[in-house]
Scaffold this motif. Structure first.
Motif, mmCIF file in Angstrom:
data_model
loop_
_atom_site.group_PDB
_atom_site.id
_atom_site.type_symbol
_atom_site.label_atom_id
_atom_site.label_comp_id
_atom_site.label_asym_id
_atom_site.label_seq_id
_atom_site.Cartn_x
_atom_site.Cartn_y
_atom_site.Cartn_z
ATOM 1 N N GLU A 1 0.837 -1.197 0.000
ATOM 2 C CA GLU A 1 0.000 0.000 0.000
ATOM 3 C C GLU A 1 0.874 1.251 0.000
ATOM 4 N N ARG A 2 0.375 2.302 -0.619
ATOM 5 C CA ARG A 2 1.112 3.564 -0.634
ATOM 6 C C ARG A 2 0.123 4.691 -0.878
ATOM 7 N N TRP A 3 0.378 5.847 -0.288
ATOM 8 C CA TRP A 3 -0.383 7.068 -0.523
ATOM 9 C C TRP A 3 0.511 8.059 -1.254
ATOM 10 N N TYR A 4 -0.097 8.895 -2.088
ATOM 11 C CA TYR A 4 0.612 9.948 -2.807
ATOM 12 C C TYR A 4 -0.235 11.209 -2.755
ATOM 13 N N VAL A 5 0.430 12.373 -2.923
ATOM 14 C CA VAL A 5 -0.308 13.609 -3.141
ATOM 15 C C VAL A 5 -0.684 13.593 -4.617
ATOM 16 N N ALA A 6 -1.988 13.613 -4.894
ATOM 17 C CA ALA A 6 -2.478 13.522 -6.269
ATOM 18 C C ALA A 6 -2.530 14.906 -6.910
ATOM 19 N N THR A 7 -2.652 14.911 -8.216
ATOM 20 C CA THR A 7 -2.837 16.163 -8.934
ATOM 21 C C THR A 7 -4.319 16.488 -8.968
ATOM 22 N N PRO A 8 -4.683 17.738 -8.945
ATOM 23 C CA PRO A 8 -3.795 18.896 -8.899
ATOM 24 C C PRO A 8 -3.179 19.061 -7.515
ATOM 25 N N LYS A 9 -1.941 19.486 -7.497
ATOM 26 C CA LYS A 9 -1.221 19.719 -6.241
ATOM 27 C C LYS A 9 -1.821 20.922 -5.519
ATOM 28 N N PRO A 10 -1.614 21.036 -4.201
ATOM 29 C CA PRO A 10 -2.092 22.214 -3.462
ATOM 30 C C PRO A 10 -1.455 23.490 -4.011
ATOM 31 N N ALA A 11 -2.163 24.601 -3.894
ATOM 32 C CA ALA A 11 -1.662 25.893 -4.376
ATOM 33 C C ALA A 11 -0.358 26.246 -3.674
ATOM 34 N N ALA B 1 1.981 26.053 6.082
ATOM 35 C CA ALA B 1 1.121 27.103 5.546
ATOM 36 C C ALA B 1 2.003 28.307 5.244
ATOM 37 N N VAL B 2 2.012 28.759 3.978
ATOM 38 C CA VAL B 2 2.934 29.834 3.607
ATOM 39 C C VAL B 2 2.246 31.142 3.235
ATOM 40 N N GLY B 3 0.954 31.119 2.952
ATOM 41 C CA GLY B 3 0.267 32.346 2.590
ATOM 42 C C GLY B 3 -1.236 32.211 2.753
ATOM 43 N N GLN B 4 -1.907 33.318 2.894
ATOM 44 C CA GLN B 4 -3.351 33.292 3.093
ATOM 45 C C GLN B 4 -4.072 32.755 1.867
ATOM 46 N N GLY B 5 -5.160 32.061 2.124
ATOM 47 C CA GLY B 5 -5.976 31.528 1.041
ATOM 48 C C GLY B 5 -6.519 30.163 1.404
ATOM 49 N N SER B 6 -7.112 29.535 0.414
ATOM 50 C CA SER B 6 -7.686 28.203 0.606
ATOM 51 C C SER B 6 -7.224 27.307 -0.535
ATOM 52 N N THR B 7 -6.944 26.068 -0.216
ATOM 53 C CA THR B 7 -6.521 25.110 -1.228
ATOM 54 C C THR B 7 -6.941 23.717 -0.792
ATOM 55 N N ARG B 8 -6.753 22.771 -1.666
ATOM 56 C CA ARG B 8 -7.087 21.379 -1.352
ATOM 57 C C ARG B 8 -5.857 20.507 -1.494
ATOM 58 N N ILE B 9 -5.784 19.546 -0.603
ATOM 59 C CA ILE B 9 -4.767 18.495 -0.699
ATOM 60 C C ILE B 9 -5.547 17.230 -1.036
ATOM 61 N N ARG B 10 -5.211 16.630 -2.144
ATOM 62 C CA ARG B 10 -5.896 15.412 -2.577
ATOM 63 C C ARG B 10 -4.884 14.274 -2.514
ATOM 64 N N LEU B 11 -5.175 13.295 -1.639
ATOM 65 C CA LEU B 11 -4.306 12.125 -1.519
ATOM 66 C C LEU B 11 -4.958 10.946 -2.230
ATOM 67 N N ILE B 12 -4.152 10.143 -2.901
ATOM 68 C CA ILE B 12 -4.642 8.923 -3.540
ATOM 69 C C ILE B 12 -4.040 7.732 -2.796
ATOM 70 N N HIS B 13 -4.900 6.806 -2.403
ATOM 71 C CA HIS B 13 -4.472 5.580 -1.722
ATOM 72 C C HIS B 13 -4.371 4.485 -2.771
ATOM 73 N N CYS B 14 -3.193 3.875 -2.852
ATOM 74 C CA CYS B 14 -2.929 2.889 -3.885
ATOM 75 C C CYS B 14 -2.615 1.522 -3.284
ATOM 76 N N PRO B 15 -3.582 0.594 -3.306
ATOM 77 C CA PRO B 15 -3.238 -0.780 -2.963
ATOM 78 C C PRO B 15 -2.252 -1.303 -4.013
ATOM 79 N N VAL B 16 -1.600 -2.410 -3.742
ATOM 80 C CA VAL B 16 -0.586 -2.954 -4.644
ATOM 81 C C VAL B 16 -1.125 -3.063 -6.083
#
Length: 162
Positions: A66-76, A108-123
């Motif tokens: 199993e592995r997780w990744y930060v999926a696209t689109p990446k956070p702002a 957190a580096v600057g004001q605003g809102s963004t999304r972090i999308r993680l993808i969980h990948c079974p083997v």
């Protein structure tokens, strides 16, 4: 009658620094200033101050592929900066042993809102692209679809930086 009590002034001199220290530590712990705050998969709405660091903790069992990744689109990039990732294992280091957690660290580096999308990948469920992944192509027509437990899934966090 002999008194074993300290006079009020002496008692205040002894207790005041201790109470002040306790109050400050409680306040700092509550606002995440003593180490980064950690958010689990059920905490998907995150508020942070600019300059604050935090961690996303997701369940993972690397010994089962199993592995997780930060999926696209990446956070702002103007709102968040990824500062690394690592793993915490629970239990034994033996193959097939119990799971652990994969940790994603952000600042957190600057004001605003963004999304972090993680993808969980079974083997074998994703195509590894180094620092990210995409879901593997679906099975060819006529083949049996993979069971739901072996398909990639996504978790989305919404981060607001004040």
């Amino acid at each position: 009658m002999m008194r074993n009590q300290l006079p009020n002034a002496a008692l205040r001199r002894v207790l005041a620094p201790a109470l002040t220290t306790l109050t400050v530590l409680t306040a700092l712990t509550g606002c995440g200033l003593i180490g980064p705050a950690t958010y689990d998969t059920d905490e998907t709405a995150i508020e942070a101050d600019s300059g604050e660091e935090f961690t996303l903790s997701v369940p993972s069992n690397a010994s089962l592929g199993e592995r997780w990744y930060v999926a696209t689109p990446k956070p702002a990039a103007g709102v968040l900066r990824a500062t690394g990732e690592d793993e915490e294992n629970s239990g034994s280091e033996a193959d097939g042993a119990g799971g652990g957690s994969q940790l994603f660290h952000f600042e957190a580096v600057g004001q605003g809102s963004t999304r972090i999308r993680l993808i969980h990948c079974p083997v074998h469920a994703c195509i590894d692209k180094g620092d990210s992944a995409t879901a593997s192509p679906p099975p060819s027509p006529g083949s049996t679809a993979a069971p739901a437990s072996s398909r990639p899934t996504y978790r989305t966090y919404t981060v607001t930086v004040k």
